[in-house]
Design a protein around this motif. Structure first.
Motif, PDB file in Angstrom:
ATOM      1  N   ALA A   1      15.278 -56.468  70.784  1.00  0.00           N
ATOM      2  CA  ALA A   1      14.376 -55.431  70.272  1.00  0.00           C
ATOM      3  C   ALA A   1      13.039 -55.439  71.013  1.00  0.00           C
ATOM      4  CB  ALA A   1      14.140 -55.634  68.788  1.00  0.00           C
ATOM      5  N   VAL A   2      12.426 -54.256  71.063  1.00  0.00           N
ATOM      6  CA  VAL A   2      11.107 -54.089  71.667  1.00  0.00           C
ATOM      7  C   VAL A   2      10.070 -53.981  70.552  1.00  0.00           C
ATOM      8  CG1 VAL A   2       9.654 -52.569  73.069  1.00  0.00           C
ATOM      9  CG2 VAL A   2      12.034 -52.991  73.728  1.00  0.00           C
ATOM     10  N   THR A   3       8.995 -54.743  70.684  1.00  0.00           N
ATOM     11  CA  THR A   3       7.870 -54.704  69.750  1.00  0.00           C
ATOM     12  C   THR A   3       6.655 -54.185  70.498  1.00  0.00           C
ATOM     13  OG1 THR A   3       8.702 -56.582  68.453  1.00  0.00           O
ATOM     14  CG2 THR A   3       6.345 -56.125  68.298  1.00  0.00           C
ATOM     15  N   THR A   4       5.882 -53.318  69.855  1.00  0.00           N
ATOM     16  CA  THR A   4       4.628 -52.848  70.441  1.00  0.00           C
ATOM     17  C   THR A   4       3.462 -53.511  69.732  1.00  0.00           C
ATOM     18  OG1 THR A   4       4.537 -50.937  68.966  1.00  0.00           O
ATOM     19  CG2 THR A   4       5.589 -50.614  71.109  1.00  0.00           C
ATOM     20  N   MET A   5       2.322 -53.545  70.416  1.00  0.00           N
ATOM     21  CA  MET A   5       1.133 -54.174  69.842  1.00  0.00           C
ATOM     22  C   MET A   5      -0.072 -53.268  70.037  1.00  0.00           C
ATOM     23  SD  MET A   5       0.179 -57.072  72.651  1.00  0.00           S
ATOM     24  CE  MET A   5       1.652 -57.221  73.624  1.00  0.00           C
ATOM     25  N   GLY A   6      -1.118 -53.547  69.277  1.00  0.00           N
ATOM     26  CA  GLY A   6      -2.357 -52.796  69.380  1.00  0.00           C
ATOM     27  C   GLY A   6      -3.105 -53.084  70.675  1.00  0.00           C
ATOM     28  N   ARG A   7      -4.048 -52.207  70.976  1.00  0.00           N
ATOM     29  CA  ARG A   7      -4.799 -52.281  72.233  1.00  0.00           C
ATOM     30  C   ARG A   7      -5.528 -53.610  72.411  1.00  0.00           C
ATOM     31  NH1 ARG A   7      -5.025 -49.108  76.311  1.00  0.00           N
ATOM     32  NH2 ARG A   7      -6.626 -49.554  77.817  1.00  0.00           N
ATOM     33  N   ALA A   8      -6.211 -54.102  71.395  1.00  0.00           N
ATOM     34  CA  ALA A   8      -6.985 -55.350  71.533  1.00  0.00           C
ATOM     35  C   ALA A   8      -6.079 -56.528  71.883  1.00  0.00           C
ATOM     36  CB  ALA A   8      -7.780 -55.632  70.266  1.00  0.00           C
ATOM     37  N   LEU A   9      -4.888 -56.576  71.297  1.00  0.00           N
ATOM     38  CA  LEU A   9      -3.934 -57.647  71.620  1.00  0.00           C
ATOM     39  C   LEU A   9      -3.459 -57.524  73.066  1.00  0.00           C
ATOM     40  CD1 LEU A   9      -1.929 -57.530  68.311  1.00  0.00           C
ATOM     41  CD2 LEU A   9      -3.133 -59.542  69.152  1.00  0.00           C
ATOM     42  N   GLY A  10      -3.065 -56.307  73.475  1.00  0.00           N
ATOM     43  CA  GLY A  10      -2.611 -56.091  74.851  1.00  0.00           C
ATOM     44  C   GLY A  10      -3.698 -56.404  75.870  1.00  0.00           C
TER      45      GLY A  10
ATOM     46  N   ARG B   1      -0.356 -54.198  79.217  1.00  0.00           N
ATOM     47  CA  ARG B   1       0.943 -53.824  78.663  1.00  0.00           C
ATOM     48  C   ARG B   1       0.839 -53.895  77.151  1.00  0.00           C
ATOM     49  NH1 ARG B   1       2.607 -57.687  82.997  1.00  0.00           N
ATOM     50  NH2 ARG B   1       3.901 -56.584  84.504  1.00  0.00           N
ATOM     51  N   ASP B   2       1.610 -53.087  76.463  1.00  0.00           N
ATOM     52  CA  ASP B   2       1.545 -53.116  75.002  1.00  0.00           C
ATOM     53  C   ASP B   2       2.914 -53.200  74.325  1.00  0.00           C
ATOM     54  OD1 ASP B   2       2.520 -50.586  75.401  1.00  0.00           O
ATOM     55  OD2 ASP B   2       0.862 -49.551  74.417  1.00  0.00           O
ATOM     56  N   ALA B   3       3.936 -53.582  75.084  1.00  0.00           N
ATOM     57  CA  ALA B   3       5.275 -53.716  74.503  1.00  0.00           C
ATOM     58  C   ALA B   3       6.027 -54.851  75.191  1.00  0.00           C
ATOM     59  CB  ALA B   3       6.053 -52.409  74.654  1.00  0.00           C
ATOM     60  N   TYR B   4       6.816 -55.550  74.411  1.00  0.00           N
ATOM     61  CA  TYR B   4       7.618 -56.653  74.948  1.00  0.00           C
ATOM     62  C   TYR B   4       8.967 -56.691  74.256  1.00  0.00           C
ATOM     63  CZ  TYR B   4       5.240 -58.738  70.896  1.00  0.00           C
ATOM     64  OH  TYR B   4       4.716 -58.968  69.646  1.00  0.00           O
ATOM     65  N   ARG B   5       9.942 -57.277  74.967  1.00  0.00           N
ATOM     66  CA  ARG B   5      11.309 -57.381  74.444  1.00  0.00           C
ATOM     67  C   ARG B   5      11.593 -58.835  74.057  1.00  0.00           C
ATOM     68  NH1 ARG B   5      15.324 -53.899  75.520  1.00  0.00           N
ATOM     69  NH2 ARG B   5      14.428 -53.289  77.526  1.00  0.00           N
ATOM     70  N   HIS B   6      12.147 -58.995  72.864  1.00  0.00           N
ATOM     71  CA  HIS B   6      12.594 -60.314  72.410  1.00  0.00           C
ATOM     72  C   HIS B   6      13.979 -60.551  73.002  1.00  0.00           C
ATOM     73  CE1 HIS B   6      13.432 -63.200  68.797  1.00  0.00           C
ATOM     74  NE2 HIS B   6      13.108 -63.857  69.900  1.00  0.00           N
TER      75      HIS B   6
ATOM     76  N   GLU C   1     -16.393 -57.666  74.367  1.00  0.00           N
ATOM     77  CA  GLU C   1     -17.221 -58.037  75.531  1.00  0.00           C
ATOM     78  C   GLU C   1     -16.428 -58.875  76.531  1.00  0.00           C
ATOM     79  OE1 GLU C   1     -19.485 -57.149  71.989  1.00  0.00           O
ATOM     80  OE2 GLU C   1     -18.157 -58.848  72.296  1.00  0.00           O
ATOM     81  N   GLU C   2     -15.621 -59.794  76.024  1.00  0.00           N
ATOM     82  CA  GLU C   2     -14.785 -60.632  76.901  1.00  0.00           C
ATOM     83  C   GLU C   2     -13.727 -59.784  77.598  1.00  0.00           C
ATOM     84  OE1 GLU C   2     -14.857 -63.896  77.816  1.00  0.00           O
ATOM     85  OE2 GLU C   2     -16.722 -64.141  76.710  1.00  0.00           O
ATOM     86  N   ARG C   3     -13.086 -58.896  76.870  1.00  0.00           N
ATOM     87  CA  ARG C   3     -12.039 -58.045  77.455  1.00  0.00           C
ATOM     88  C   ARG C   3     -12.619 -57.087  78.486  1.00  0.00           C
ATOM     89  NH1 ARG C   3     -10.919 -57.285  71.921  1.00  0.00           N
ATOM     90  NH2 ARG C   3     -11.096 -55.015  72.181  1.00  0.00           N
ATOM     91  N   ALA C   4     -13.866 -56.681  78.285  1.00  0.00           N
ATOM     92  CA  ALA C   4     -14.523 -55.745  79.215  1.00  0.00           C
ATOM     93  C   ALA C   4     -14.832 -56.379  80.567  1.00  0.00           C
ATOM     94  CB  ALA C   4     -15.808 -55.209  78.590  1.00  0.00           C
ATOM     95  N   LYS C   5     -14.694 -57.686  80.676  1.00  0.00           N
ATOM     96  CA  LYS C   5     -14.950 -58.377  81.949  1.00  0.00           C
ATOM     97  C   LYS C   5     -13.848 -58.118  82.972  1.00  0.00           C
ATOM     98  CE  LYS C   5     -17.723 -62.049  79.879  1.00  0.00           C
ATOM     99  NZ  LYS C   5     -17.786 -63.493  79.571  1.00  0.00           N
ATOM    100  N   GLY C   6     -12.757 -57.522  82.534  1.00  0.00           N
ATOM    101  CA  GLY C   6     -11.674 -57.185  83.461  1.00  0.00           C
ATOM    102  C   GLY C   6     -10.408 -57.949  83.176  1.00  0.00           C
ATOM    103  N   PHE C   7      -9.321 -57.425  83.728  1.00  0.00           N
ATOM    104  CA  PHE C   7      -7.997 -57.992  83.494  1.00  0.00           C
ATOM    105  C   PHE C   7      -7.501 -58.725  84.730  1.00  0.00           C
ATOM    106  CE2 PHE C   7      -7.297 -54.007  80.694  1.00  0.00           C
ATOM    107  CZ  PHE C   7      -8.068 -54.564  79.686  1.00  0.00           C
ATOM    108  N   VAL C   8      -6.739 -59.799  84.489  1.00  0.00           N
ATOM    109  CA  VAL C   8      -6.115 -60.543  85.582  1.00  0.00           C
ATOM    110  C   VAL C   8      -4.623 -60.216  85.698  1.00  0.00           C
ATOM    111  CG1 VAL C   8      -7.796 -62.423  85.436  1.00  0.00           C
ATOM    112  CG2 VAL C   8      -5.653 -62.607  84.175  1.00  0.00           C
TER     113      VAL C   8
END
Length: 112
Positions: free
Chosen positions: A58-67, A48-53, A37-44
């Motif tokens: 290395a690049v790590t991907t994450m699940g939709r809820a985390l992104g 994105r679902d991947a980041y580089r350390h 419900e909180e995520r459905a309020k919109g994004f600021v």
């Protein structure tokens, strides 16, 4: 101010032991996200679902809820996980991660 509702990534309630580390993977037992419900309020920020350390490259991907949680509230987390190093590290202005963009370039720092 009302605190936003949170759950674990699977939608279950946040448990006191969610931060326990699995010695085999280095990952937590569960990860807290903003509720659907909180995520459905919109994004600021863009989703994105991947980041580089920056330390190991290395690049790590994450699940939709985390992104979606990062997109809704970029400052929600103080750290994130590197799948290659098998550990959690800080995010933010002085953090160790940048967003991995669709063209393969590095975007802004995660958590900013």
């Amino acid at each position: 101010m009302v605190e936003p509702k949170t759950t674990l990534t699977d939608g279950s309630p946040v448990t006191p032991d969610h931060r326990e580390i699995n010695p085999a993977t280095g990952m937590q037992k569960g990860y807290v996200v903003l509720s659907a419900e909180e995520r459905a309020k919109g994004f600021v920020r863009p989703y994105r679902d991947a980041y580089r350390h920056q330390t190991c490259g290395a690049v790590t991907t994450m699940g939709r809820a985390l992104g979606e949680t990062y997109a809704r509230d970029p400052f929600f987390y103080s750290g994130t996980f590197c799948a290659t190093c098998g550990k959690h590290f800080p995010v933010g202005e002085d953090g160790e991660f940048t967003w991995y963009e669709m063209d393969g370039s590095d975007g802004p720092r995660v958590g900013t």
